[in-house]
Design a protein around this motif. Structure first.
Motif, PDB file in Angstrom:
ATOM      1  N   ARG A 111      41.659   7.801  15.300  1.00  0.00           N
ATOM      2  CA  ARG A 111      43.041   7.644  15.949  1.00  0.00           C
ATOM      3  C   ARG A 111      43.125   7.873  17.185  1.00  0.00           C
ATOM      4  NH1 ARG A 111      46.836   5.223  17.066  1.00  0.00           N
ATOM      5  NH2 ARG A 111      49.096   5.553  16.357  1.00  0.00           N
ATOM      6  N   HIS A 112      43.000   9.206  17.575  1.00  0.00           N
ATOM      7  CA  HIS A 112      43.409   9.739  18.969  1.00  0.00           C
ATOM      8  C   HIS A 112      42.040   9.811  19.804  1.00  0.00           C
ATOM      9  CE1 HIS A 112      47.364  10.225  17.096  1.00  0.00           C
ATOM     10  NE2 HIS A 112      46.751  11.126  16.313  1.00  0.00           N
ATOM     11  N   SER A 115      39.471   6.728  24.734  1.00  0.00           N
ATOM     12  CA  SER A 115      39.732   5.113  24.829  1.00  0.00           C
ATOM     13  C   SER A 115      38.366   4.390  25.344  1.00  0.00           C
ATOM     14  CB  SER A 115      40.662   4.867  25.685  1.00  0.00           C
ATOM     15  OG  SER A 115      40.671   5.100  27.042  1.00  0.00           O
ATOM     16  N   GLU A 130      39.391   1.722  13.942  1.00  0.00           N
ATOM     17  CA  GLU A 130      39.895   2.879  14.169  1.00  0.00           C
ATOM     18  C   GLU A 130      39.980   3.921  12.617  1.00  0.00           C
ATOM     19  OE1 GLU A 130      43.559   3.199  16.836  1.00  0.00           O
ATOM     20  OE2 GLU A 130      44.405   4.023  14.777  1.00  0.00           O
ATOM     21  N   GLU A 133      43.265  10.095  11.706  1.00  0.00           N
ATOM     22  CA  GLU A 133      43.109  11.684  11.922  1.00  0.00           C
ATOM     23  C   GLU A 133      44.272  12.371  10.892  1.00  0.00           C
ATOM     24  OE1 GLU A 133      42.868  13.088  16.071  1.00  0.00           O
ATOM     25  OE2 GLU A 133      41.476  11.299  16.258  1.00  0.00           O
ATOM     26  N   ARG A 136      46.264  15.425  14.160  1.00  0.00           N
ATOM     27  CA  ARG A 136      45.613  15.235  15.256  1.00  0.00           C
ATOM     28  C   ARG A 136      44.329  15.975  15.373  1.00  0.00           C
ATOM     29  NH1 ARG A 136      50.653  16.756  15.353  1.00  0.00           N
ATOM     30  NH2 ARG A 136      50.043  18.732  15.282  1.00  0.00           N
ATOM     31  N   THR A 163      43.346  15.510  22.309  1.00  0.00           N
ATOM     32  CA  THR A 163      43.928  16.391  21.354  1.00  0.00           C
ATOM     33  C   THR A 163      43.441  17.791  21.765  1.00  0.00           C
ATOM     34  OG1 THR A 163      42.281  16.110  19.767  1.00  0.00           O
ATOM     35  CG2 THR A 163      44.318  14.726  19.426  1.00  0.00           C
ATOM     36  N   VAL A 328      50.486  10.454  26.829  1.00  0.00           N
ATOM     37  CA  VAL A 328      49.588   9.832  25.903  1.00  0.00           C
ATOM     38  C   VAL A 328      50.068   9.148  25.130  1.00  0.00           C
ATOM     39  CG1 VAL A 328      47.749  11.590  26.321  1.00  0.00           C
ATOM     40  CG2 VAL A 328      49.581  12.293  25.094  1.00  0.00           C
ATOM     41  N   TYR A 331      47.704   6.765  23.090  1.00  0.00           N
ATOM     42  CA  TYR A 331      46.727   7.272  22.715  1.00  0.00           C
ATOM     43  C   TYR A 331      47.349   7.587  21.003  1.00  0.00           C
ATOM     44  CZ  TYR A 331      43.040   8.145  25.629  1.00  0.00           C
ATOM     45  OH  TYR A 331      41.962   8.196  26.761  1.00  0.00           O
ATOM     46  N   GLY A 332      48.493   7.086  20.718  1.00  0.00           N
ATOM     47  CA  GLY A 332      49.253   7.169  19.552  1.00  0.00           C
ATOM     48  C   GLY A 332      50.037   8.596  19.425  1.00  0.00           C
ATOM     49  N   LEU A 333      50.284   9.083  20.772  1.00  0.00           N
ATOM     50  CA  LEU A 333      50.925  10.332  20.781  1.00  0.00           C
ATOM     51  C   LEU A 333      51.928  10.328  21.880  1.00  0.00           C
ATOM     52  CD1 LEU A 333      47.534  12.354  21.102  1.00  0.00           C
ATOM     53  CD2 LEU A 333      49.084  12.403  19.050  1.00  0.00           C
ATOM     54  N   ARG A 338      49.575  15.602  27.792  1.00  0.00           N
ATOM     55  CA  ARG A 338      48.408  16.421  28.069  1.00  0.00           C
ATOM     56  C   ARG A 338      48.306  16.843  29.363  1.00  0.00           C
ATOM     57  NH1 ARG A 338      42.827  13.311  28.750  1.00  0.00           N
ATOM     58  NH2 ARG A 338      43.778  13.875  30.806  1.00  0.00           N
TER      59      ARG A 338
END
Ligand SMILES: *Cc1c(COP(=O)(O)O)cnc(C)c1O
Length: 362
Positions: A111-112, A115, A130, A133, A136, A163, A328, A331-333, A338
């Motif tokens: 998932r994260h 890329s 995908e 997770e 994370r 992550t 991020v 990245y689904g966050l 980061r």
């Protein structure tokens, strides 16, 4: 206009890779904490090696990278015949997708996950898949459940980016054991050197025929601008990668500087201990002002905010102070930032700026 000339299926699905920002218009002296670079720059040994080869630039490089593979082999205790070098580990990821994936096949990432796995799979005409997770962290069972008879490659970065979390040895072994025989596990060890005593998956890649490890000079070695990475794995995999590799994919300066850096163990040890010290300090300080992060094994923290809007507002504030970190959301966050562990002054500035932001003083 006709559409007679069109790229292959998948190519137009590629959203170009977004690198970390390095400039703020109208602002000088920005601190770049958006690309997980070594804040101390490249080792002097690598700069010196670059100077020494300047007079050789009219000659083609050694296409076998023999001296560099020998240096890596000596330092890591690995047989040079099972090593292959690339223009960054990005190029090795591309080679793996070119050699093993294509139309009708699937490439699994989490998932994260980084890329580049998805982008390289699409460029090869394969379908990226995908796996979820948990909190994370790569979830071994969920990842194995995403594997089908069409899967050819499974990419797992350990420690992971963005992550910073990590699977332990038993979990990685469980992952390798649980894969059907037609799937190659790629352990991306871009941050392995930051973990004291961790081999990046070298032992597993040495013992199994379905595991390959990738490494890079871009992170702890401070050579992201040079573009050198390497992979270690089963002889048939290394043979396949050498067949898709361009004969002169690394230039003489890359080979020489990376070789010198590889032998500079003091530089690596210093960078690792300094990173661990400042990472712990920054994680504690941020947690103390209400910004938690998962225990990180790499050279960055994934700082969690209450909402995506708060993360975005804090990013804007940091930027106004000349501190560039990485959003991020892609990245689904979306509620996280980061933040690379910089030098001591940079870490202090980040904590001070986030603290002012959290107090509502800005
Ligand atoms: C930075 C990074 C790399 C390194 O890429 P290079 O092409 O070697 O610069 C590879 N994998 C992950 C997960 C990374 O974060």
């Amino acid at each position: 206009m006709t559409n007679a000339i069109a790229p292959k299926p998948g190519i137009l699905d590629i959203a170009p890779y977004q690198g970390g920002e390095s400039h703020v218009p109208g602002m000088r002296d920005v601190v770049k904490l958006s690309s997980n670079e070594n804040p101390h720059g490249p080792p002097d040994s690598a700069r010196e090696a670059l100077r020494k080869v300047a007079h050789l630039l009219h000659r083609y490089p050694d296409g076998s990278h023999a001296t560099l593979r020998r240096a890596i082999g000596e330092v890591h205790g690995l047989g040079p015949a099972r090593l292959v070098c690339g223009a960054g580990s990005d190029e090795l990821i591309t080679f793996l997708c070119t050699a093993y994936a294509g139309p009708g096949t699937e490439v699994v990432h989490t998932r994260h996950g980084f890329s580049m796995y998805r982008l390289s799979a699409l460029a090869a005409g394969a379908t990226p898949v995908e796996a979820p997770e948990t909190e994370r962290r790569v979830d071994v069972e969920a990842t194995l459940a995403a594997v089908t008879e069409r899967t050819r490659l499974l990419f797992v970065a350990n420690p992971a980016n963005p992550t910073g979390t990590m699977l332990d040895g038993a979990e990685v072994t469980r992952l390798a054991d649980g894969l059907p025989p037609h799937v190659l596990l790629v352990l991306d060890g871009a941050y392995a050197e930051y973990v004291e005593g961790y081999d990046g998956g070298a032992a597993l890649a040495g013992a199994r025929d379905n595991v390959v490890m990738t490494r890079t000079f871009s992170k702890i070695y401070g050579l992201g601008g040079l573009r050198v990475g390497w992979a270690y794995g089963p002889a048939p995999v290394i043979d396949a990668l050498n067949r898709v590799r361009g004969p002169f994919n690394l230039g003489t300066p890359q080979i020489a500087a990376a070789e010198a850096a590889m032998h500079d163990r003091a530089y690596v040890a210093r960078s690792r201990s300094e990173n661990a010290r400042l990472r712990a300090w920054m994680a504690d300080a941020l947690a103390g002002i209400g910004v938690p992060s998962d225990p990180s094994f790499a050279n960055f923290l994934l700082a969690r905010f209450g909402t995506p809007a708060e993360a975005e507002a804090c990013d804007a504030h940091l930027r106004s102070e000349g501190l560039l970190v990485r959003r991020v959301a892609g990245y689904g966050l979306p509620d996280c930032l980061r933040i690379t562990v910089g030098d001591e002054a940079a870490c202090r500035r980040v904590v001070h700026a986030v603290s002012r932001f959290k107090e509502g003083a800005v």
